[in-house]
Design an enzyme around this catalytic site. Structure first.
Site, PDB file in Angstrom:
ATOM      1  N   ASP A  37     -15.536  51.188 -68.673  1.00 22.42           N
ATOM      2  CA  ASP A  37     -15.136  51.608 -70.011  1.00 22.42           C
ATOM      3  C   ASP A  37     -16.013  52.816 -70.356  1.00 22.42           C
ATOM      4  O   ASP A  37     -17.044  53.049 -69.712  1.00 22.42           O
ATOM      5  CB  ASP A  37     -15.360  50.455 -70.990  1.00 22.42           C
ATOM      6  CG  ASP A  37     -15.152  50.854 -72.431  1.00 22.42           C
ATOM      7  OD1 ASP A  37     -14.124  51.504 -72.730  1.00 22.42           O
ATOM      8  OD2 ASP A  37     -16.020  50.533 -73.273  1.00 22.42           O
ATOM      9  N   ASP A  39     -16.439  54.504 -74.124  1.00 26.71           N
ATOM     10  CA  ASP A  39     -17.099  54.428 -75.424  1.00 26.71           C
ATOM     11  C   ASP A  39     -18.034  53.224 -75.489  1.00 26.71           C
ATOM     12  O   ASP A  39     -17.646  52.092 -75.164  1.00 26.71           O
ATOM     13  CB  ASP A  39     -16.065  54.315 -76.547  1.00 26.71           C
ATOM     14  CG  ASP A  39     -15.243  55.579 -76.712  1.00 26.71           C
ATOM     15  OD1 ASP A  39     -15.693  56.642 -76.251  1.00 26.71           O
ATOM     16  OD2 ASP A  39     -14.146  55.508 -77.294  1.00 26.71           O
ATOM     17  N   SER A 126     -10.357  54.241 -70.335  1.00 25.49           N
ATOM     18  CA  SER A 126     -10.756  54.289 -71.733  1.00 25.49           C
ATOM     19  C   SER A 126      -9.567  54.287 -72.685  1.00 25.49           C
ATOM     20  O   SER A 126      -8.530  54.899 -72.398  1.00 25.49           O
ATOM     21  CB  SER A 126     -11.583  55.567 -71.972  1.00 25.49           C
ATOM     22  OG  SER A 126     -11.902  55.729 -73.338  1.00 25.49           O
ATOM     23  N   GLY A 127      -9.755  53.626 -73.810  1.00 29.58           N
ATOM     24  CA  GLY A 127      -8.795  53.726 -74.898  1.00 29.58           C
ATOM     25  C   GLY A 127      -9.064  54.948 -75.752  1.00 29.58           C
ATOM     26  O   GLY A 127      -8.387  55.180 -76.749  1.00 29.58           O
ATOM     27  N   THR A 199     -11.341  44.176 -74.597  1.00 28.65           N
ATOM     28  CA  THR A 199     -10.256  44.700 -73.763  1.00 28.65           C
ATOM     29  C   THR A 199     -10.737  44.942 -72.335  1.00 28.65           C
ATOM     30  O   THR A 199      -9.938  44.949 -71.406  1.00 28.65           O
ATOM     31  CB  THR A 199      -9.668  46.013 -74.320  1.00 28.65           C
ATOM     32  OG1 THR A 199     -10.711  46.985 -74.444  1.00 28.65           O
ATOM     33  CG2 THR A 199      -9.030  45.776 -75.681  1.00 28.65           C
TER      34      THR A 199
END
Length: 242
Positions: A37, A39, A126-127, A199
Site C-alpha cells: 500500500d 498512503d 494504492s487507492g 483494504t
C-alpha cells in the site's frame, strides 16, 4: 467499502489456517512478489488529505475521511465525494508534487532495494492517485508498470474532470483484484501484501500473507486482527538478512 472496513472478517481470510510466526517469516522470505500500500505505508502521508490541504478544503475533506473510516460510505462513493469537493486541477496536482513531495517512510527504500536484489518483484497498489504514486515509485526504482492506482481526469484546460472509474483500485475489493490479476499474469506462487488499512488486509487472500504496518498510523482493528504486525520496516529487513 472504505479502507477501514472488513475489520472482523479479515482475520479468517488471511490464511486458510492459523500459522506460526516462523511459517509466516518463511513465506515472506520466499515470496515471488511483495505488494505495498502507499498512503501511510510507503509514504508518511495520506495523499488525498495532502491534496485537500493544498487546495484549501482540508477541514471539510477530513470530516468526510472520518465518516469513510467508519465504513458507512463505500470506497468509490467516498472518493467521488471528496474529489468533487477538492476539484483539483492538473496544475495543482503538479505543484503539490513539486512543492510538497511525499515523504518516504524510514526503511522503505532499503527494504525495496533488498527485495529487488533478491529478484523479488515489488508492486505499489494504492487507492490514491497515480500521478503521486508514480513519483513515489521513481524514488524507489519501481517501474511504472508495477504501479496500480487511481487516475485523475482533466479537461483540456486542466480543470478537474473526475477519475477513471474503471480502475480496479477505484472499487471496494480492488487491491485483491489486482493481486489476483498479478497471479494470473505472472504465475506468482507467493504474494505478500503489506499495508496499514483494512483494504490491504482484505486483499489476503488472494495474497498469501498479509503484514500489517503501523509505523505511521495505527489502525487498532488492523493491529488486533493481523497475524503479523510491524511498526518498522527494519524488522522485515532483518528477516531477509537472516
Amino acid at each position: 467499502m472504505s479502507k477501514y472496513s472488513y475489520l472482523f472478517s479479515c482475520r479468517r481470510k488471511i490464511l486458510p489456517r492459523m500459522v506460526s510466526h516462523s511459517e509466516l517469516r518463511k513465506l515472506f522470505c520466499s515470496a515471488d512478489a511483495v505488494c505495498f500500500d502507499v498512503d501511510s505505508t510507503v509514504i508518511r502521508e495520506e495523499g488525498i488529505d495532502e491534496l485537500a490541504k493544498f487546495c484549501g478544503v482540508e477541514d471539510a475533506v477530513s470530516e468526510m475521511t472520518r465518516r469513510a473510516m467508519g465504513g458507512a460510505v463505500p470506497f468509490k462513493a467516498a472518493l467521488t465525494e471528496r474529489l468533487a469537493l477538492i476539484q483539483p486541477s492538473r496544475e495543482q496536482v503538479q505543484r503539490l508534487i513539486a512543492e510538497h513531495p511525499p515523504h518516504l517512510t524510514p526503511g522503505i527504500r532499503e527494504l525495496v532495494s533488498r527485495l529487488q536484489e533478491r529478484n523479488v518483484q515489488v508492486f505499489l497498489i494504492s487507492g490514491g492517485f497515480r500521478s503521486i504514486v508514480e513519483h513515489v515509485a521513481s524514488k524507489l526504482n519501481i517501474p511504472t508498470t508495477n504501479v496500480f492506482a487511481n487516475r485523475l481526469k482533466f479537461y483540456f484546460n486542466g480543470e478537474y474532470a473526475g477519475f477513471d472509474e474503471t480502475q480496479p483500485t477505484a472499487e471496494s475489493g480492488g487491491k485483491g483484484k489486482v493481486i489476483k490479476f498479478l497471479k494470473e499474469k505472472f504465475h506468482f506462487k507467493k504474494i505478500v501484501m503489506i499495508g496499514d488499512g483494512a483494504t490491504d488486509m482484505e486483499a489476503c487472500p488472494p495474497a498469501d500473507v498479509f503484514i500489517g504496518f503501523g509505523g505511521n498510523v495505527i489502525r487498532q482493528q488492523v493491529k488486533d486482527n493481523a497475524e503479523w504486525y510491524i511498526t518498522d520496516f527494519i524488522e522485515l529487513l532483518g528477516e531477509l538478512e537472516e
